[in-house]
Design a protein around this motif. Structure first.
Motif, PDB file in Angstrom:
ATOM      1  N   ARG A  92       7.882  10.948   2.175  1.00 52.82           N
ATOM      2  CA  ARG A  92       6.519  11.231   1.104  1.00 52.82           C
ATOM      3  C   ARG A  92       5.463  10.397   2.106  1.00 52.82           C
ATOM      4  NH1 ARG A  92       7.895   7.074  -3.817  1.00 52.82           N
ATOM      5  NH2 ARG A  92       8.646   6.181  -2.183  1.00 52.82           N
ATOM      6  N   HIS A  93       4.057  11.240   2.032  1.00 53.69           N
ATOM      7  CA  HIS A  93       2.745  10.112   2.956  1.00 53.69           C
ATOM      8  C   HIS A  93       2.167  10.908   1.508  1.00 53.69           C
ATOM      9  CE1 HIS A  93       4.258  12.672   6.426  1.00 53.69           C
ATOM     10  NE2 HIS A  93       5.218  13.611   5.761  1.00 53.69           N
ATOM     11  N   PHE A  94       1.093   9.448   2.612  1.00 55.51           N
ATOM     12  CA  PHE A  94      -0.099   8.872   1.222  1.00 55.51           C
ATOM     13  C   PHE A  94      -1.106   8.785   1.951  1.00 55.51           C
ATOM     14  CE2 PHE A  94       3.773   7.570  -0.257  1.00 55.51           C
ATOM     15  CZ  PHE A  94       3.358   7.445  -1.938  1.00 55.51           C
ATOM     16  N   THR A  95      -2.420   9.484   1.489  1.00 51.27           N
ATOM     17  CA  THR A  95      -3.960   9.376   2.049  1.00 51.27           C
ATOM     18  C   THR A  95      -4.312   8.611   1.660  1.00 51.27           C
ATOM     19  OG1 THR A  95      -4.485  10.684   0.493  1.00 51.27           O
ATOM     20  CG2 THR A  95      -4.142  12.088   2.148  1.00 51.27           C
ATOM     21  N   TYR A  96      -5.766   8.034   2.618  1.00 55.89           N
ATOM     22  CA  TYR A  96      -6.485   7.253   2.597  1.00 55.89           C
ATOM     23  C   TYR A  96      -6.987   6.451   1.152  1.00 55.89           C
ATOM     24  CZ  TYR A  96      -6.681   6.163   7.187  1.00 55.89           C
ATOM     25  OH  TYR A  96      -5.640   5.365   8.101  1.00 55.89           O
ATOM     26  N   GLU A  97      -7.428   8.191   0.506  1.00 59.52           N
ATOM     27  CA  GLU A  97      -8.102   8.045  -0.911  1.00 59.52           C
ATOM     28  C   GLU A  97      -6.279   7.987  -2.088  1.00 59.52           C
ATOM     29  OE1 GLU A  97     -10.831   8.805  -1.533  1.00 59.52           O
ATOM     30  OE2 GLU A  97     -10.638   9.403  -3.595  1.00 59.52           O
ATOM     31  N   ASP A  98      -5.746   8.165  -1.488  1.00 58.18           N
ATOM     32  CA  ASP A  98      -4.032   7.680  -2.760  1.00 58.18           C
ATOM     33  C   ASP A  98      -4.251   7.309  -2.998  1.00 58.18           C
ATOM     34  OD1 ASP A  98      -3.585  10.499  -3.177  1.00 58.18           O
ATOM     35  OD2 ASP A  98      -2.240  10.641  -0.981  1.00 58.18           O
ATOM     36  N   ILE A  99      -4.203   5.904  -1.778  1.00 59.50           N
ATOM     37  CA  ILE A  99      -3.488   4.654  -1.205  1.00 59.50           C
ATOM     38  C   ILE A  99      -4.872   3.871  -2.030  1.00 59.50           C
ATOM     39  CG2 ILE A  99      -3.799   2.304   0.078  1.00 59.50           C
ATOM     40  CD1 ILE A  99      -1.403   3.470   0.263  1.00 59.50           C
ATOM     41  N   PHE A 100      -5.968   4.174  -1.690  1.00 55.23           N
ATOM     42  CA  PHE A 100      -7.133   3.598  -3.009  1.00 55.23           C
ATOM     43  C   PHE A 100      -7.359   3.928  -4.092  1.00 55.23           C
ATOM     44  CE2 PHE A 100     -11.772   3.305  -3.963  1.00 55.23           C
ATOM     45  CZ  PHE A 100     -12.319   2.436  -3.669  1.00 55.23           C
ATOM     46  N   ASN A 101      -7.615   5.253  -4.642  1.00 56.97           N
ATOM     47  CA  ASN A 101      -6.948   5.345  -6.161  1.00 56.97           C
ATOM     48  C   ASN A 101      -6.019   4.404  -6.504  1.00 56.97           C
ATOM     49  OD1 ASN A 101      -8.875   6.553  -5.965  1.00 56.97           O
ATOM     50  ND2 ASN A 101      -8.008   8.931  -5.679  1.00 56.97           N
ATOM     51  N   LEU A 102      -4.371   4.802  -6.182  1.00 54.94           N
ATOM     52  CA  LEU A 102      -3.941   3.567  -6.414  1.00 54.94           C
ATOM     53  C   LEU A 102      -3.637   2.652  -7.167  1.00 54.94           C
ATOM     54  CD1 LEU A 102      -0.630   5.469  -4.919  1.00 54.94           C
ATOM     55  CD2 LEU A 102      -1.177   5.983  -7.436  1.00 54.94           C
ATOM     56  N   SER A 103      -4.233   1.679  -5.802  1.00 52.81           N
ATOM     57  CA  SER A 103      -5.097   0.583  -6.165  1.00 52.81           C
ATOM     58  C   SER A 103      -6.047  -0.334  -6.557  1.00 52.81           C
ATOM     59  CB  SER A 103      -5.268   0.256  -4.373  1.00 52.81           C
ATOM     60  OG  SER A 103      -4.560   0.461  -2.849  1.00 52.81           O
ATOM     61  N   GLY A 104      -6.677   1.459  -7.183  1.00 59.55           N
ATOM     62  CA  GLY A 104      -7.458   0.483  -8.688  1.00 59.55           C
ATOM     63  C   GLY A 104      -7.209   1.149  -9.804  1.00 59.55           C
ATOM     64  N   ALA A 105      -5.959   1.221 -10.086  1.00 61.68           N
ATOM     65  CA  ALA A 105      -4.827   1.737 -10.988  1.00 61.68           C
ATOM     66  C   ALA A 105      -3.965   0.647 -11.113  1.00 61.68           C
ATOM     67  CB  ALA A 105      -4.181   3.077 -11.380  1.00 61.68           C
ATOM     68  N   ALA A 106      -3.953   0.103 -10.305  1.00 60.71           N
ATOM     69  CA  ALA A 106      -2.998  -0.815 -10.202  1.00 60.71           C
ATOM     70  C   ALA A 106      -3.548  -2.533 -10.577  1.00 60.71           C
ATOM     71  CB  ALA A 106      -1.522  -1.221  -8.778  1.00 60.71           C
ATOM     72  N   ALA A 107      -4.856  -2.047  -9.651  1.00 57.51           N
ATOM     73  CA  ALA A 107      -6.040  -3.552  -9.985  1.00 57.51           C
ATOM     74  C   ALA A 107      -6.260  -4.162 -11.300  1.00 57.51           C
ATOM     75  CB  ALA A 107      -7.165  -3.393  -9.155  1.00 57.51           C
ATOM     76  N   GLN A 108      -6.149  -2.267 -12.192  1.00 52.93           N
ATOM     77  CA  GLN A 108      -6.931  -2.749 -13.385  1.00 52.93           C
ATOM     78  C   GLN A 108      -5.469  -3.557 -14.156  1.00 52.93           C
ATOM     79  OE1 GLN A 108      -9.971  -1.696 -14.257  1.00 52.93           O
ATOM     80  NE2 GLN A 108      -8.648  -2.756 -16.714  1.00 52.93           N
ATOM     81  N   LEU A 143      -4.131  -3.788   7.366  1.00 51.90           N
ATOM     82  CA  LEU A 143      -4.881  -3.686   7.198  1.00 51.90           C
ATOM     83  C   LEU A 143      -5.128  -3.424   8.854  1.00 51.90           C
ATOM     84  CD1 LEU A 143      -5.567  -7.821   6.093  1.00 51.90           C
ATOM     85  CD2 LEU A 143      -6.012  -5.718   4.969  1.00 51.90           C
ATOM     86  N   SER A 144      -5.211  -3.401  10.009  1.00 47.93           N
ATOM     87  CA  SER A 144      -5.758  -3.057  10.982  1.00 47.93           C
ATOM     88  C   SER A 144      -5.500  -1.520  11.458  1.00 47.93           C
ATOM     89  CB  SER A 144      -4.907  -3.946  12.455  1.00 47.93           C
ATOM     90  OG  SER A 144      -5.506  -5.149  12.672  1.00 47.93           O
ATOM     91  N   SER A 145      -4.264  -1.450  10.988  1.00 52.75           N
ATOM     92  CA  SER A 145      -4.038  -0.147  11.314  1.00 52.75           C
ATOM     93  C   SER A 145      -4.844   0.941  10.203  1.00 52.75           C
ATOM     94  CB  SER A 145      -2.756   0.433  10.840  1.00 52.75           C
ATOM     95  OG  SER A 145      -1.842  -0.018  11.171  1.00 52.75           O
ATOM     96  N   ILE A 146      -5.181   0.435   8.885  1.00 58.10           N
ATOM     97  CA  ILE A 146      -5.965   1.113   8.021  1.00 58.10           C
ATOM     98  C   ILE A 146      -7.786   1.351   8.851  1.00 58.10           C
ATOM     99  CG2 ILE A 146      -7.189   0.769   5.762  1.00 58.10           C
ATOM    100  CD1 ILE A 146      -4.550   1.808   5.253  1.00 58.10           C
ATOM    101  N   TYR A 147      -8.099   0.461   9.392  1.00 57.71           N
ATOM    102  CA  TYR A 147      -9.153   0.249   9.281  1.00 57.71           C
ATOM    103  C   TYR A 147      -9.199   0.977  10.703  1.00 57.71           C
ATOM    104  CZ  TYR A 147     -14.028  -2.185  10.111  1.00 57.71           C
ATOM    105  OH  TYR A 147     -15.415  -2.253  10.641  1.00 57.71           O
ATOM    106  N   ALA A 148      -8.861   0.820  11.608  1.00 55.34           N
ATOM    107  CA  ALA A 148      -8.731   2.284  12.822  1.00 55.34           C
ATOM    108  C   ALA A 148      -8.343   3.935  12.332  1.00 55.34           C
ATOM    109  CB  ALA A 148      -7.429   1.532  14.415  1.00 55.34           C
ATOM    110  N   GLY A 149      -7.914   3.820  11.149  1.00 44.94           N
ATOM    111  CA  GLY A 149      -7.656   5.037  11.123  1.00 44.94           C
ATOM    112  C   GLY A 149      -6.252   5.750  11.565  1.00 44.94           C
ATOM    113  N   ARG A 150      -5.224   4.927  11.421  1.00 44.74           N
ATOM    114  CA  ARG A 150      -4.160   5.242  12.689  1.00 44.74           C
ATOM    115  C   ARG A 150      -3.489   5.178  11.180  1.00 44.74           C
ATOM    116  NH1 ARG A 150      -4.154   1.392  15.707  1.00 44.74           N
ATOM    117  NH2 ARG A 150      -5.372   2.630  17.422  1.00 44.74           N
ATOM    118  N   ARG A 151      -2.169   6.486  11.181  1.00 39.70           N
ATOM    119  CA  ARG A 151      -1.463   6.580  10.401  1.00 39.70           C
ATOM    120  C   ARG A 151      -0.120   5.074  10.609  1.00 39.70           C
ATOM    121  NH1 ARG A 151       3.410  10.185   9.671  1.00 39.70           N
ATOM    122  NH2 ARG A 151       2.420  10.748  12.088  1.00 39.70           N
ATOM    123  N   ILE A 152       0.254   4.934   9.499  1.00 43.83           N
ATOM    124  CA  ILE A 152       1.410   3.731   9.767  1.00 43.83           C
ATOM    125  C   ILE A 152       3.071   4.419   9.033  1.00 43.83           C
ATOM    126  CG2 ILE A 152       2.519   2.046   8.689  1.00 43.83           C
ATOM    127  CD1 ILE A 152      -0.893   0.742   7.566  1.00 43.83           C
TER     128      ILE A 152
END
Lengths: 100, 498
Positions: free
Chosen positions: B25-41, B202-211
């Motif tokens: 499975r792969h998740f883009t930055y946009e995926d992580i952002f959208n899923l986090s938003g829904a989960a925050a709700q 946090l560091s990898s997300i900010y650096a743009g490095r895939r985890i």
């Protein structure tokens, strides 16, 4: 206005948004594209002043002359960041190797 | 100031870049952002104080961290290996809580009206009605982002508070935004409840490095994954480094894509570091020293120093391989004596740390910082004259024999230089006349034998006789906790009983 770490500001003249990382205790007005920046929710619209359109870069940190103020650009735009007549400059940091 | 801003910036810059790889499975930055938003709700809709995670690494981890930040609730990942009663004890301290739980751990958690349980899978696929994002997040820098129960090798766990301002300044002060190339990928094998996992995320997300997530570490699987995913970066704790070095040697793999490895989170044996440097000569090695309470790394021994040390015949330069390097430019490190006075280079004392990333706070306790902002780490150490920091171990582990303070680290280093030794631990055991005696527990290379006297003589040839062990015991392995910390208290108890 009194800026504190965490204060978010939005440009009225372009898309630029910043977050304050470090601030001196005195009141300061940060301008972008020639007009004062304001809290993101506030009504704030202005024209980009000529000559103040060198742009902001996402993820860059900007500092004033004595580095008592530091802000992080969280959204880029066309305006230039200043305090009064002094432009803010990009803080150059020596790159560190990834440690975690 | 909220760590969700770091993700928001990343997805504004590169929405379609892959952020997380977990199995197939792969998740883009946009995926992580959208899923986090829904989960925050979802979090905002439930009446809870904290969000917890009891699971191995999975895509549920980044969503849990960012959704908690978005919803303004502390995120407290827990050690999934704990017994049911220990988990219950910790959950009691953070309830009412939402607990995101892996399939294998559902039975570990005792149901309670104050705990809302949700499976990791369900957490990743929110119902359609809850895919709306909250519009904004709180940017109060004082809010708590993460609560981490320190693994504490002695005593009960303390819940370290990491505020948004600590983590935000750590990441923005040490990582250049989107500095990673599109081909870069970091393999993460540390469990979610470890500070390195949080900082890495946090560091990898900010650096743009895939985890690339590796939930259950095993050296062969790790090597296979580096090859399959063309991994460029990795973060390892010492026990992992040891096992990988052994398997690399046996398999004759050279991992050509791997450009950078950081290691830390405990004392790494010099022979292991030397071995892996020789096995992977093209890889940049970074030794990082840090604590949970300091939002991870405070000092770094960089690739250049590693290369210079390994190439040198000069023992002083070579010994730098055992150093934790230089403090980060955003952090102050000071060595203090018992009265809190700064000591000179070469002299040992307690390591004190100060900086925006330093929290030094625990839940249910007063701040542990001094009035001028220093955090006393309880680690012993010293600087050399060039400003390199050397860690000598926990001050609680210092052995006091006949009134002399002896730090076990130095003796362990000396034992480890013996060609037959692969691992060693030194602890103090109670003694009627001396107060304490020095006991060494040694693991020998397979197929070799050594006598107690041989080890004692070896240490004596390296150090003063005052520091040579009184007793040497041989074992097949030493006890470590899952994140690679040597469990000295287990050895002490065992030796006291024998």
């Amino acid at each position: 206005m009194q800026l504190t770490p965490g204060t978010r500001l939005k440009s009225g003249a372009c898309d630029t948004e910043v977050i304050v990382v470090k601030a001196p205790s005195q009141d300061l007005v940060i301008t972008c594209g020639g007009s004062p920046m304001a809290a993101p929710g506030e009504e704030n619209s202005a024209e980009l002043s000529p000559g103040l359109n060198s742009g902001t870069q996402l993820g860059k940190r900007y500092v004033n002359e004595d580095e008592t103020l530091e802000i992080l650009c969280t959204k880029s735009g066309e305006g230039s960041l200043s305090i009064g007549d002094s432009p803010l400059k990009v803080k150059e940091a020596k790159p560190l190797p990834a440690s975690d | 100031m909220n760590v969700i801003t770091l993700l928001d910036m990343a997805r504004n810059c590169f929405p379609d870049r892959p952020a997380i790889t977990s199995g197939s499975r792969h998740f883009t930055y946009e995926d992580i952002f959208n899923l986090s938003g829904a989960a925050a709700q979802q979090i905002r809709n439930s009446e809870i104080e904290n969000v917890s995670l009891v699971d191995i690494s999975s895509p549920a981890l980044p969503i849990a961290l960012f959704a908690s930040a978005w919803a303004g609730k502390p995120f407290a990942p827990l050690n999934y290996r704990l017994s049911s009663s220990d988990l219950t004890g910790l959950l009691d301290r953070i309830s009412p809580a939402l607990v995101i739980c892996g399939q294998n751990y559902l039975n570990q958690i005792r149901p309670s009206s104050k705990l809302h349980q949700i499976s990791s899978e369900h957490w990743l696929s929110p119902p359609r009605s809850e895919t709306d994002h909250p519009q904004d997040w709180n940017s109060d820098p004082e809010e708590t982002a993460i609560l981490l129960f320190t693994s504490g090798t002695t005593g009960g766990p303390k819940a370290a508070i990491l505020r948004h301002r600590n983590l935000f300044s750590y990441v923005t002060g040490s990582v250049e935004f989107m500095s990673a190339g599109p081909q870069e990928a970091i393999l993460t094998a540390v469990p979610p409840y470890h500070i390195a996992a949080m900082a890495n995320l946090l560091s990898s997300i900010y650096a743009g490095r895939r985890i690339v997530q590796l939930p259950n570490f095993d050296a062969d699987t790790w090597i296979d994954l580096v090859i399959k995913e063309k991994v460029t970066h990795a973060m390892l704790v010492p026990t992992m480094l040891t096992r990988i070095a052994d398997r690399l040697e046996a398999r004759r793999e050279t991992l050509p894509t791997l450009t950078s490895v950081s290691y830390g989170g405990g004392k790494t044996s010099r022979p292991v570091v030397e071995k892996i440097l020789n096995l992977l000569p093209h890889t940049n090695f970074v030794n990082a020293y840090g604590l949970t309470e300091t939002s991870s790394t405070v000092s770094i021994l960089g690739p250049k120093e590693h290369r210079e040390a390994i190439a040198s015949d000069n023992p002083v330069e070579r010994s730098r391989l055992g150093s934790a390097g230089l403090p980060l430019p955003t952090v102050e490190v000071s060595i203090r004596d018992r009265q809190g006075r700064e000591v000179c280079p070469g002299q040992s004392g307690e390591i004190w740390v100060r900086g925006d990333q330093v929290s030094g706070e625990y839940k249910e306790r007063e701040s542990q910082l001094t009035s001028d902002g220093w955090f006393k780490t309880n680690d012993g150490g010293h600087f050399d004259t060039a400003g390199y920091l050397y860690i000598e171990g926990r001050l609680d582990d210092v052995i006091i024999r006949g009134g002399e303070n002896i730090s076990p680290g130095e003796i362990e280093d000396a034992i480890l230089t013996h060609s037959k030794v692969v691992d060693a631990a030194v602890v103090g055991i109670a003694h009627r006349d001396w107060g304490e005696q020095i006991a060494a527990v040694v693991v020998l290379r397979q197929g070799t034998e050594a006598s107690q006297d041989e080890i004692i003589e070896h240490v004596r040839s390296k150090l003063r006789s005052l520091k040579s062990p009184d007793k040497v015991l041989f074992r097949d392995e030493l006890p470590y906790n899952p994140t690679g910390k040597l469990l000295r208290n287990v050895l002490r108890e065992e030796l006291a009983g024998s």
